[in-house]
Design an enzyme around this catalytic site. Structure first.
Site, mmCIF file in Angstrom:
data_model
loop_
_atom_site.group_PDB
_atom_site.id
_atom_site.type_symbol
_atom_site.label_atom_id
_atom_site.label_comp_id
_atom_site.label_asym_id
_atom_site.label_seq_id
_atom_site.Cartn_x
_atom_site.Cartn_y
_atom_site.Cartn_z
ATOM 1 N N GLY A 188 -0.121 -6.623 -0.961
ATOM 2 C CA GLY A 188 0.784 -5.480 -0.831
ATOM 3 C C GLY A 188 1.160 -5.258 0.619
ATOM 4 N N GLY B 239 0.183 -15.181 -7.256
ATOM 5 C CA GLY B 239 0.080 -16.616 -6.989
ATOM 6 C C GLY B 239 -0.788 -16.978 -5.803
ATOM 7 N N ILE C 108 -3.633 -0.458 3.088
ATOM 8 C CA ILE C 108 -3.595 0.996 3.239
ATOM 9 C C ILE C 108 -4.831 1.628 2.615
ATOM 10 C CG2 ILE C 108 -1.071 1.153 3.323
ATOM 11 C CD1 ILE C 108 -1.300 2.452 0.459
ATOM 12 N N ASP C 109 -5.465 0.920 1.669
ATOM 13 C CA ASP C 109 -6.622 1.495 0.971
ATOM 14 C C ASP C 109 -7.865 1.589 1.867
ATOM 15 O OD1 ASP C 109 -4.941 1.461 -1.154
ATOM 16 O OD2 ASP C 109 -6.183 0.230 -2.452
ATOM 17 N N GLY D 237 -5.452 3.989 -3.938
ATOM 18 C CA GLY D 237 -6.899 3.907 -3.729
ATOM 19 C C GLY D 237 -7.486 3.332 -4.996
ATOM 20 N N LEU E 24 5.602 5.087 -1.574
ATOM 21 C CA LEU E 24 5.969 5.819 -0.346
ATOM 22 C C LEU E 24 4.858 5.683 0.693
ATOM 23 C CD1 LEU E 24 7.445 9.152 -1.746
ATOM 24 C CD2 LEU E 24 8.671 7.317 -0.578
ATOM 25 N N GLN E 25 3.623 5.507 0.195
ATOM 26 C CA GLN E 25 2.484 5.376 1.117
ATOM 27 C C GLN E 25 2.471 4.039 1.839
ATOM 28 O OE1 GLN E 25 -1.184 7.087 -1.280
ATOM 29 N NE2 GLN E 25 0.486 6.512 -2.628
HETATM 30 O O1 F6P Z 1 -3.995 -2.773 -2.549
HETATM 31 C C1 F6P Z 1 -3.214 -1.783 -2.058
HETATM 32 C C2 F6P Z 1 -2.470 -1.080 -3.124
HETATM 33 O O2 F6P Z 1 -1.733 -0.200 -2.373
HETATM 34 C C3 F6P Z 1 -3.305 -0.384 -4.192
HETATM 35 O O3 F6P Z 1 -3.795 0.849 -3.848
HETATM 36 C C4 F6P Z 1 -2.358 -0.319 -5.339
HETATM 37 O O4 F6P Z 1 -3.034 -0.215 -6.571
HETATM 38 C C5 F6P Z 1 -1.634 -1.588 -5.209
HETATM 39 O O5 F6P Z 1 -1.579 -1.886 -3.838
HETATM 40 C C6 F6P Z 1 -0.260 -1.563 -5.835
HETATM 41 O O6 F6P Z 1 0.350 -2.780 -5.597
HETATM 42 P P1 F6P Z 1 1.738 -3.246 -6.240
HETATM 43 O O7 F6P Z 1 2.407 -2.079 -6.834
HETATM 44 O O8 F6P Z 1 2.485 -3.834 -5.103
HETATM 45 O O9 F6P Z 1 1.360 -4.279 -7.241
#
Ligand code: F6P
Length: 365
Positions: A12, A78, A142-143, A186, A290-291
Site C-alpha cells: 500500500g 503478486g 501507515i499502520d 490498522g 484518505l489516510q
Molecule cells: O497495510 C496498510 C493498509 O493501510 C491497511 O491498514 C489496510 O487494511 C490496507 O492497507 C488496505 O489496502 P488496500 O485497500 O490498498 O488493499
C-alpha cells in the site's frame, strides 16, 4: 561503466515514499558512479515484458519529497514469488518467478536493490536475499506495525489525518447529540486509532490488540451520556474484534492479492450497540484511503529522507539483507528478519495505553 541500483516501492502506498526515493537519488549522485533506476509498480516493472524501469535522475526527483504517493507506482498484489497467471479455464493462480527475477536483474547489470515496503514487501526482500539478491529494505506503512523500528514514515501523517477527522466529528456529534464512530486503518495494530483518540479526544477507542466487550463499550457510553454531555466519539481500528468475533472483512478475489480486504468494523459496532439497547443516534465515518494519500507532514518527510540516505549508505557497505530502522535518535540498520518476525503491536502496559486510560478513554475491556 556505472553501477546500477534498482528502487522499488511495494504494498500500500504511504506519504513519504517519494521523499525516500529523492533522498536515495540525491545521496547517490554525490558518488558519481551510480545510476539509479526505478521499477514501476513494485517488482512488476522488472518482471513485465517488456520490462518497465525508468531512470531516476536528480532532475526527475527534484521537489518530489512533498508529493504523496510514489512516482514509480506500487501494487499489493503478486511479486516474484506469487506472480498471478490466468489458467486456460479462466481461473487465476500464481507462479514462483524469483529465479527469473534474479536473471533479469543480472541482465540489466543491477548490482543492488532497495525495496521500500511494509511487512509483505520485506518478507519478499528477505526471501530474495536468501536466494542471493543484494537487497536493502526500507520500512514503510501507515499502520506502524513493522518491528525493529520506532516508527515507519507515513504513520504520523495518517495520525494527523485521523485526528483532524476526530476534531471535525466531535463538533458535529455535539451539535446533533449523537454517537459518531470513526473507522481508521490498522489491520493488526491499533496505533493510528490510539494516537488519534488521545489527540482528538475520543471517549472510546477499539484496537485489534484488545478484543472489546460490547457491555464495556455500552457502560462507557452510558456514563458519558448520563453525565449530561449527550454525545460521544468512538474511534475503531478496521482490525478490531469483539470478544466473541472475528475481523470484519470481505474475500479479496483480485488475482495475486496479498491481503484480505478489511472494512465494516464501525457498522458492526453500531449494530451491536443497537442490539445492546443504545437509543442514541449513531453514524459511521470510514476514513479509508484518505489516510494514505496526500502530502507527508514534516516529521515523515524528515524520517523518509533519513531512511533514504541511510539505505544508500548500506548499499555502499554492501549490508545486504538489512533494513534501515529508526531507533530514536539514530537511524540504524537491522537484519530484515528482525523486522518481520512479529508485528509491532500496541504494548498494553505502555505509557501510551496508560495515558489513554488515564484520560478516561474506554478501550472496551
Ligand atoms: O497495510 C496498510 C493498509 O493501510 C491497511 O491498514 C489496510 O487494511 C490496507 O492497507 C488496505 O489496502 P488496500 O485497500 O490498498 O488493499
Amino acid at each position: 561503466m556505472k553501477k546500477r541500483l534498482l528502487i522499488a516501492t511495494g504494498g500500500g502506498d504511504c506519504p513519504g515514499l517519494n521523499a525516500v526515493i529523492r533522498a536515495i537519488v540525491k545521496r547517490a549522485s554525490s558518488e558519481h558512479n551510480w545510476e539509479i533506476l526505478g521499477s514501476i509498480d513494485a517488482f512488476d516493472g522488472i518482471l513485465r515484458d517488456p520490462m518497465h524501469i525508468i531512470e531516476l535522475t536528480p532532475e526527475k526527483v527534484a521537489g518530489i519529497h512533498v508529493q504523496g504517493g510514489t512516482i514509480i507506482g506500487t501494487t499489493n498484489k503478486g511479486g516474484p514469488f506469487a506472480w498471478p497467471v490466468k489458467h486456460s479455464d479462466g481461473t487465476w493462480g500464481t507462479v514462483d518467478r524469483s529465479q527469473d527475477f534474479l536473471n533479469r536483474l543480472q541482465y540489466q547489470n543491477i548490482e543492488a536493490v532497495i525495496n521500500i515496503g511494509g511487512d509483505g514487501s520485506q518478507r519478499i526482500s528477505q526471501q530474495l536475499y536468501e536466494l542471493g539478491c543484494p537487497i536493502i529494505g526500507v520500512p514503510k506503512t501507515i499502520d506502524n506495525d513493522l518491528s525493529a523500528t520506532d516508527f515507519t514514515f507515513g504513520f504520523q501523517t495518517a495520525v494527523d489525518v485521523a485526528t483532524d477527522a476526530v476534531d471535525k466529528l466531535v463538533t458535529t456529534a455535539a451539535s446533533h447529540h449523537r454517537i459518531l464512530t470513526l473507522e481508521v486503518m490498522g489491520r493488526y495494530a491499533g496505533w493510528i486509532a490510539l494516537h488519534a483518540s488521545i489527540a482528538g479526544g475520543a471517549e472510546v477507542c477499539l484496537i485489534p490488540e484488545i478484543p472489546y466487550s460490547i457491555d464495556k463499550v455500552m457502560e462507557a457510553l452510558t456514563r458519558r451520556i448520563d453525565n449530561g454531555i449527550g454525545f460521544a466519539n468512538i474511534v475503531i481500528a478496521e482490525g478490531a474484534t469483539p470478544l466473541d468475533g472475528d475481523m470484519c472483512y470481505s474475500e479479496n478475489d483480485e488475482p495475486g492479492a496479498m491481503n484480505i480486504r478489511l472494512g465494516g468494523a464501525a457498522f458492526r459496532l453500531t449494530h451491536q450497540l443497537k442490539n445492546a439497547g443504545c437509543s442514541i443516534d449513531i453514524r459511521e465515518t470510514i476514513l479509508g484511503h484518505l489516510q494514505r494519500g496526500g502530502t507527508p507532514n514534516a516529521f515523515d518527510r524528515i524520517l523518509a529522507s533519513q531512511f533514504g540516505v541511510k539505505a544508500f549508505e548500506l548499499v555502499l557497505e554492501q549490508k545486504w539483507g538489512h533494513m534501515v530502522a529508526y531507533r530514536h535518535p539514530n537511524i540504524e540498520s537491522v537484519p530484515i528478519t528482525e523486522a518481520i518476525k512479529a508485528y509491532n503491536l500496541v504494548d498494553l502496559n505502555s505509557d501510551l495505553v496508560k495515558t489513554a486510560r488515564g484520560l478516561g478513554i474506554s478501550l472496551g475491556d
